[in-house]
Design a protein around this motif. Structure first.
Motif, PDB file in Angstrom:
ATOM      1  N   UNK A 127      47.265  22.433  17.943  1.00  0.00           N
ATOM      2  CA  UNK A 127      47.909  23.146  18.757  1.00  0.00           C
ATOM      3  C   UNK A 127      47.525  24.564  18.814  1.00  0.00           C
ATOM      4  N   UNK A 128      46.633  25.167  18.019  1.00  0.00           N
ATOM      5  CA  UNK A 128      45.870  26.327  18.134  1.00  0.00           C
ATOM      6  C   UNK A 128      44.557  26.413  18.886  1.00  0.00           C
ATOM      7  N   UNK A 129      43.829  25.421  18.621  1.00  0.00           N
ATOM      8  CA  UNK A 129      42.732  25.463  19.448  1.00  0.00           C
ATOM      9  C   UNK A 129      42.438  24.760  20.810  1.00  0.00           C
ATOM     10  N   UNK A 130      43.606  23.659  21.057  1.00  0.00           N
ATOM     11  CA  UNK A 130      43.297  22.772  22.177  1.00  0.00           C
ATOM     12  C   UNK A 130      42.852  21.804  22.047  1.00  0.00           C
ATOM     13  N   UNK A 131      41.704  21.489  23.046  1.00  0.00           N
ATOM     14  CA  UNK A 131      40.816  20.388  22.900  1.00  0.00           C
ATOM     15  C   UNK A 131      39.665  20.769  23.457  1.00  0.00           C
ATOM     16  N   UNK A 132      38.909  21.571  22.734  1.00  0.00           N
ATOM     17  CA  UNK A 132      37.605  22.157  23.464  1.00  0.00           C
ATOM     18  C   UNK A 132      36.632  21.094  23.330  1.00  0.00           C
ATOM     19  N   UNK A 133      35.563  21.194  24.184  1.00  0.00           N
ATOM     20  CA  UNK A 133      34.447  20.404  24.085  1.00  0.00           C
ATOM     21  C   UNK A 133      33.907  20.094  22.867  1.00  0.00           C
ATOM     22  N   UNK A 134      33.538  18.694  22.491  1.00  0.00           N
ATOM     23  CA  UNK A 134      33.111  18.032  21.314  1.00  0.00           C
ATOM     24  C   UNK A 134      34.160  18.112  20.240  1.00  0.00           C
ATOM     25  N   UNK A 135      35.410  18.175  20.601  1.00  0.00           N
ATOM     26  CA  UNK A 135      36.405  18.066  19.429  1.00  0.00           C
ATOM     27  C   UNK A 135      37.116  16.802  19.409  1.00  0.00           C
ATOM     28  N   UNK A 136      37.626  16.273  18.108  1.00  0.00           N
ATOM     29  CA  UNK A 136      38.018  14.924  18.352  1.00  0.00           C
ATOM     30  C   UNK A 136      39.200  14.813  17.549  1.00  0.00           C
ATOM     31  N   UNK A 137      39.992  13.850  17.576  1.00  0.00           N
ATOM     32  CA  UNK A 137      41.270  13.653  17.015  1.00  0.00           C
ATOM     33  C   UNK A 137      41.380  12.379  16.356  1.00  0.00           C
ATOM     34  N   UNK A 138      41.916  12.176  15.287  1.00  0.00           N
ATOM     35  CA  UNK A 138      41.675  10.813  14.433  1.00  0.00           C
ATOM     36  C   UNK A 138      43.563  10.591  14.427  1.00  0.00           C
ATOM     37  N   UNK A 139      43.840   9.428  15.226  1.00  0.00           N
ATOM     38  CA  UNK A 139      45.220   8.754  15.076  1.00  0.00           C
ATOM     39  C   UNK A 139      45.204   7.556  14.076  1.00  0.00           C
TER      40      UNK A 139
END
Length: 172
Positions: free
Chosen positions: A136-148
């Motif tokens: 929520x704080x960072x958003x989804x900048x370039x090279x970011x990843x989320x693990x679900x």
């Protein structure tokens, strides 16, 4: 494999792209993007996640991101370059994931914003509080990843069905 077994989805946004005089699809990574893609690959390797399948957009920047990141992994998964991931909405990305064979346990999808960020938000019916706060704080900048994580067959994947287990972005 039972369809009720736990599955993992990693949503990985391409690294920072350059802006030369080419079509959007042909934009390469910037120098910073090349560095961040390798760092993201090391973070993925450190996570201990073993990928069964990679679904990668056909754009130059996503292919370059994946090539640099996968080089850091101990195991290179089967990679499918999927045209439908380029400029896809979250709903279109869910449709792509719905086609993943159920023998696949862990998928990494290398794509673009706003689709990748939107998909992380839409799929995460629940979340690790720290991971949600950072996303929520960072958003989804370039090279970011989320693990679900997700329980069920790929065909049944739908909004709210997953849990956001982890999130990482460069300069974290």
């Amino acid at each position: 494999m039972s369809v009720a077994e736990s599955r993992r989805i990693v949503l990985f946004r391409h690294a920072k792209a350059d802006w030369p005089q080419v079509t959007d699809h042909e934009r390469p990574l910037a120098e910073r993007g090349r560095m961040d893609a390798a760092v993201a690959g090391r973070k993925l390797a450190d996570s201990g996640i073993t990928f069964d399948l990679a679904l990668c957009s056909t754009s130059v920047r996503t292919r370059e991101t994946w090539k640099l990141a996968v080089h850091e992994l101990a195991h290179r998964p089967k990679t499918v370059y999927e045209e439908r991931v380029y400029e896809a909405s979250p709903g279109e990305l869910i449709a792509v994931l719905n086609e993943v064979p159920d023998e696949v346990q862990t998928v990494i999808l290398i794509g673009h914003n706003p689709g990748v960020h939107g998909l992380a938000e839409i799929l995460a019916g629940s979340a690790d509080t720290d991971a949600r706060d950072r996303m929520d704080r960072r958003g989804f900048p370039a090279a970011a990843f989320a693990v679900l994580t997700y329980e069920g067959s790929w065909k049944a994947l739908e909004p709210g069905a997953a849990t956001l287990a982890d999130y990482w972005a460069p300069s974290e």
